[in-house]
Design an enzyme around this catalytic site. Structure first.
Site, PDB file in Angstrom:
ATOM      1  N   CYS A 141      27.190  53.017  13.880  1.00  0.00           N
ATOM      2  CA  CYS A 141      26.061  51.792  13.713  1.00  0.00           C
ATOM      3  C   CYS A 141      24.897  52.196  14.471  1.00  0.00           C
ATOM      4  CB  CYS A 141      26.780  50.357  14.487  1.00  0.00           C
ATOM      5  SG  CYS A 141      27.382  50.573  15.839  1.00  0.00           S
TER       6      CYS A 141
HETATM    7  N1  NAP Z   1      32.226  47.163  15.420  1.00  0.00           N
HETATM    8  C1  NAP Z   1      31.055  47.756  14.832  1.00  0.00           C
HETATM    9  O1  NAP Z   1      30.075  47.334  14.745  1.00  0.00           O
HETATM   10  C2  NAP Z   1      31.175  49.212  13.882  1.00  0.00           C
HETATM   11  C3  NAP Z   1      30.172  49.661  13.344  1.00  0.00           C
HETATM   12  C4  NAP Z   1      30.539  50.849  12.789  1.00  0.00           C
HETATM   13  C5  NAP Z   1      31.683  51.605  12.843  1.00  0.00           C
HETATM   14  N2  NAP Z   1      32.800  50.911  13.485  1.00  0.00           N
HETATM   15  C6  NAP Z   1      33.925  51.759  13.527  1.00  0.00           C
HETATM   16  O2  NAP Z   1      34.660  51.240  12.350  1.00  0.00           O
HETATM   17  C7  NAP Z   1      36.288  51.433  13.158  1.00  0.00           C
HETATM   18  C8  NAP Z   1      36.710  49.488  13.267  1.00  0.00           C
HETATM   19  O3  NAP Z   1      35.806  49.122  14.019  1.00  0.00           O
HETATM   20  P1  NAP Z   1      36.273  47.529  14.348  1.00  0.00           P
HETATM   21  O4  NAP Z   1      35.073  47.150  15.301  1.00  0.00           O
HETATM   22  O5  NAP Z   1      36.339  46.839  13.233  1.00  0.00           O
HETATM   23  O6  NAP Z   1      37.679  47.650  15.364  1.00  0.00           O
HETATM   24  P2  NAP Z   1      38.422  46.396  15.679  1.00  0.00           P
HETATM   25  O7  NAP Z   1      37.800  45.144  15.570  1.00  0.00           O
HETATM   26  O8  NAP Z   1      39.204  46.740  16.917  1.00  0.00           O
HETATM   27  O9  NAP Z   1      39.714  46.302  14.469  1.00  0.00           O
HETATM   28  C9  NAP Z   1      40.483  47.510  14.467  1.00  0.00           C
HETATM   29  C10 NAP Z   1      41.449  47.198  13.249  1.00  0.00           C
HETATM   30  O10 NAP Z   1      42.353  48.445  13.071  1.00  0.00           O
HETATM   31  C11 NAP Z   1      43.590  47.975  12.890  1.00  0.00           C
HETATM   32  N3  NAP Z   1      44.297  49.096  13.866  1.00  0.00           N
HETATM   33  C12 NAP Z   1      44.198  49.796  15.267  1.00  0.00           C
HETATM   34  N4  NAP Z   1      45.003  50.829  15.316  1.00  0.00           N
HETATM   35  C13 NAP Z   1      45.485  50.836  14.488  1.00  0.00           C
HETATM   36  C14 NAP Z   1      46.346  52.280  14.038  1.00  0.00           C
HETATM   37  N5  NAP Z   1      46.763  52.959  14.913  1.00  0.00           N
HETATM   38  N6  NAP Z   1      46.744  52.168  12.773  1.00  0.00           N
HETATM   39  C15 NAP Z   1      46.524  51.313  11.693  1.00  0.00           C
HETATM   40  N7  NAP Z   1      45.561  50.195  11.798  1.00  0.00           N
HETATM   41  C16 NAP Z   1      45.034  50.092  13.400  1.00  0.00           C
HETATM   42  C17 NAP Z   1      43.767  46.794  13.782  1.00  0.00           C
HETATM   43  O11 NAP Z   1      44.752  45.865  13.185  1.00  0.00           O
HETATM   44  P3  NAP Z   1      46.007  46.066  13.810  1.00  0.00           P
HETATM   45  O12 NAP Z   1      46.313  46.485  15.218  1.00  0.00           O
HETATM   46  O13 NAP Z   1      46.867  44.588  13.636  1.00  0.00           O
HETATM   47  O14 NAP Z   1      46.791  46.892  12.786  1.00  0.00           O
HETATM   48  C18 NAP Z   1      42.260  46.139  13.216  1.00  0.00           C
HETATM   49  O15 NAP Z   1      42.399  45.547  11.968  1.00  0.00           O
HETATM   50  C19 NAP Z   1      36.137  51.720  14.443  1.00  0.00           C
HETATM   51  O16 NAP Z   1      36.350  53.427  14.143  1.00  0.00           O
HETATM   52  C20 NAP Z   1      34.743  51.841  15.010  1.00  0.00           C
HETATM   53  O17 NAP Z   1      34.239  52.776  15.576  1.00  0.00           O
HETATM   54  C21 NAP Z   1      32.494  49.751  14.021  1.00  0.00           C
END
Ligand code: NAP
Length: 328
Positions: free
Chosen positions: A144
């Site tokens: 981001c």
């Molecule tokens: N937030 C932002 O603004 C943003 C922007 C750009 C990129 N990103 C990237 O996008 C990715 C997701 O970010 P987010 O903010 O959406 O994170 P988040 O809110 O913490 O969500 C993580 C998701 O992944 C699942 N998960 C966690 N560990 C897992 C595993 N080992 N195997 C399968 N599923 C798993 C979780 O659900 P369960 O635990 O129920 O399976 C949840 O649905 C990250 O890599 C982050 O760095 C985030």
């Protein structure tokens, strides 16, 4: 219709993918995974989507099939899924950091051995790599902070000799898990710098903008807002006089980049895939200041991921993404 799936459907970026995909005319969501919410109705867990989407979250270990999969899981976890999805013929847009950096660099920055060494991915900053994305089977969606920072400098990247990024992010950038940083009393009324000189996203900025002659510096801050990243780029060594004209020309054909001389605001991009770029101030002939604003969950994550998926599937890149920002 193109069938699409999401690994990590309960997270902030996974939910944001679902919000846009429910109205996408050519993508049909065939699965969204969660380990903790397996069997729970999607609309029950994400009430804003109630009545807009049917189906339950499924385990990421169940037998999954789709034309294209978005992996929206924490960094170091996506590489556990990507190889087997691709071996079964699925194309992937990975929202994590796992495929963004060259492998040696990744291991230094993320301090973890890469288990999928050597797999080719295209860095999915759409405005930079559109032609490569078209043919890619694996797109590494940018971080981001790098999205807002790099877009603010692309038109002058060959001229600059030093760029200092100062970015302010809403707390949704940290994901859905609460922490002391996201605790309301710690956040409200504060602007908190963190990982000063050490943030991992600096490596991505350097990968695209850095060179032997251009140094890149970055300081992130978290602010008491839910969404958005405002980046102030201090650019040194750039000789172009009519910067606004140069930027307008550079981004002329880009649907989601809006260039104007005012100072961009988070409230002008919230909930949308737009990146606003403006300011164009010059000081003492040497420093120019460009400001960019994006929504971290949309242009900084889910929106850009769909933009890339559209290109991979031969669709117009703005398909399903022309939602106007939320204002006020
Ligand atoms: N937030 C932002 O603004 C943003 C922007 C750009 C990129 N990103 C990237 O996008 C990715 C997701 O970010 P987010 O903010 O959406 O994170 P988040 O809110 O913490 O969500 C993580 C998701 O992944 C699942 N998960 C966690 N560990 C897992 C595993 N080992 N195997 C399968 N599923 C798993 C979780 O659900 P369960 O635990 O129920 O399976 C949840 O649905 C990250 O890599 C982050 O760095 C985030």
């Amino acid at each position: 219709m193109v069938s699409v799936g999401i690994i990590g459907g309960t997270g902030y970026t996974g939910s944001e993918l679902l919000r846009f995909l429910v109205n996408h005319p050519s993508f049909d969501v065939v699965f969204a995974t969660s380990r903790s919410k397996e069997g729970v109705e999607i609309g029950e867990y994400i009430p804003s989507l109630r009545g807009l989407i049917e189906g339950e979250f499924v385990s990421p270990d169940s037998s999954l099939d789709a034309d294209l999969v978005f992996t929206a899981v924490p960094h170091t976890k996506a590489m556990d899924y990507v190889p087997s999805l691709m071996e079964r013929g699925m194309r992937v847009v990975d929202l994590s950091a796992d495929y963004r950096l060259p492998f040696g660099v990744y291991e230094n920055v993320y301090e973890k051995e890469h288990v999928d060494f050597g797999r080719e991915a295209v860095y999915g900053l759409t405005e930079f790599n559109r032609n490569k994305i078209e043919k890619a089977d694996l797109v590494a969606n940018p971080g981001c902070y790098p999205t807002g920072a790099i877009l603010s400098c692309l038109p002058v990247r060959d001229e600059a000799d030093k760029i200092i990024f100062d970015s302010k992010s809403g707390i949704s950038g940290a994901g859905a898990q609460p922490s002391s940083a996201s605790h309301f009393p710690n956040l409200d009324g504060n602007i908190n710098p963190y990982k000063v000189t050490k943030h991992r996203h600096q490596a991505e900025m350097k990968m695209i903008l850095g060179s032997k002659t251009t140094s890149i510096y970055f300081t992130p801050h978290v602010i008491p807002a839910v969404r958005g990243i405002l980046t102030t780029a201090h650019i040194f060594g750039c000789g172009t006089l009519d910067l606004e004209q140069k930027y307008m020309e550079y981004y002329r054909d880009d649907h989601f980049i809006r260039v104007y001389s005012d100072i961009p605001k988070l409230s002008s991009v919230r909930g949308s895939n737009y990146a606003d770029i403006g300011c164009f101030a010059r000081e003492d002939g040497d420093r120019i200041v460009i400001v960019s604003a994006i929504d971290n969950l949309v242009k900084g994550a889910a929106g850009q991921a769909i933009q890339n998926a559209n290109i991979m599937m031969g669709l117009a890149e703005e398909t399903g993404l022309k939602t106007p920002p939320l204002s006020p």
